[in-house]
Design a protein around this motif. Structure first.
Motif, PDB file in Angstrom:
ATOM      1  N   GLN A  89       0.651  -1.331  -0.200  1.00 30.90           N
ATOM      2  CA  GLN A  89       0.058  -0.244  -0.283  1.00 30.90           C
ATOM      3  C   GLN A  89       0.702   1.025   0.174  1.00 30.90           C
ATOM      4  N   SER A  90       2.156   1.025   0.638  1.00 27.02           N
ATOM      5  CA  SER A  90       2.862   2.366   0.415  1.00 27.02           C
ATOM      6  C   SER A  90       3.413   2.648  -0.406  1.00 27.02           C
ATOM      7  N   GLY A  91       3.734   1.651  -1.356  1.00 27.57           N
ATOM      8  CA  GLY A  91       4.759   0.599  -2.802  1.00 27.57           C
ATOM      9  C   GLY A  91       3.448   1.831  -4.157  1.00 27.57           C
ATOM     10  N   PHE A  92       1.820   0.732  -3.707  1.00 27.06           N
ATOM     11  CA  PHE A  92       0.898   2.533  -4.431  1.00 27.06           C
ATOM     12  C   PHE A  92       1.258   3.848  -3.815  1.00 27.06           C
ATOM     13  N   LYS A  93       0.867   4.132  -3.117  1.00 24.84           N
ATOM     14  CA  LYS A  93       1.324   5.575  -2.598  1.00 24.84           C
ATOM     15  C   LYS A  93       2.165   6.250  -3.565  1.00 24.84           C
ATOM     16  N   ARG A  94       3.718   5.746  -3.625  1.00 24.56           N
ATOM     17  CA  ARG A  94       4.931   6.184  -4.156  1.00 24.56           C
ATOM     18  C   ARG A  94       4.410   6.146  -5.627  1.00 24.56           C
ATOM     19  N   CYS A  95       3.851   5.100  -5.990  1.00 26.54           N
ATOM     20  CA  CYS A  95       3.231   4.773  -7.635  1.00 26.54           C
ATOM     21  C   CYS A  95       2.575   5.742  -7.969  1.00 26.54           C
ATOM     22  N   LEU A  96       1.698   5.816  -7.798  1.00 23.74           N
ATOM     23  CA  LEU A  96       0.286   7.147  -8.551  1.00 23.74           C
ATOM     24  C   LEU A  96       1.204   7.812  -8.197  1.00 23.74           C
ATOM     25  N   ASP A  97       1.601   8.616  -6.998  1.00 22.02           N
ATOM     26  CA  ASP A  97       2.424  10.145  -7.478  1.00 22.02           C
ATOM     27  C   ASP A  97       2.866  10.612  -7.775  1.00 22.02           C
TER      28      ASP A  97
END
Length: 147
Positions: free
Chosen positions: A47-55
């Motif tokens: 989930q933390s990675g998904f946030k960075r990838c979305l940005d």
């Protein structure tokens, strides 16, 4: 006239071609993808990675580096996983045996996220942005990620 002055236009032309080449090499699929490094494959890390990838994908697609600082991004990051069409991991220590059980689950992985334009373009619109016009050169920061 110097000995090599007649080669200057050729050198300039080649330089321009090489500078533009990475821009044209990317596909739409490449444009709507992103990656980051996570520790292990746990849901929390994902989930933390998904946030960075979305940005990263929003900046890549729009060319607007101010988007991650917008207040609306907080709510979007909370549901960042819902925008991911597919994802996969690559173990950064692939081929290196586990040394002991303590580090087994915290091996660093690359998390690769793929998005669909139909999911990301409305997110950009909600932020007052839109995809970078096709056929236009990519922003310098985005071009450097393709190399």
């Amino acid at each position: 006239m110097t000995r090599f002055s007649h080669l200057a236009p050729v050198a300039i032309g080649l330089s321009l071609c090489l500078a533009v080449h990475p821009v044209m090499a990317g596909t739409l699929q490449d444009l709507y993808s992103s990656q980051t490094i996570v520790n292990g494959k746990y849901e929390k890390n994902r989930q933390s990675g998904f946030k960075r990838c979305l940005d990263a994908v929003l900046v890549r697609v729009s060319g607007d580096q101010r988007l991650p600082a917008k207040p609306e991004m907080t709510a979007l990051r909370d549901k960042a996983g819902t925008f991911v069409a597919s994802f996969h991991y690559r173990d950064r220590m692939e081929g290196i045996p586990n040394h002991d059980d303590q580090g087994t689950y915290d091996r660093p992985h690359n998390l690769y996220c793929q998005y669909k334009p139909a999911d990301i373009d409305p997110v950009l619109a909600s932020l007052g942005s839109r995809p970078w016009p096709p056929g236009q050169p990519r922003p310098a920061a985005e071009r450097s990620q393709h190399r």
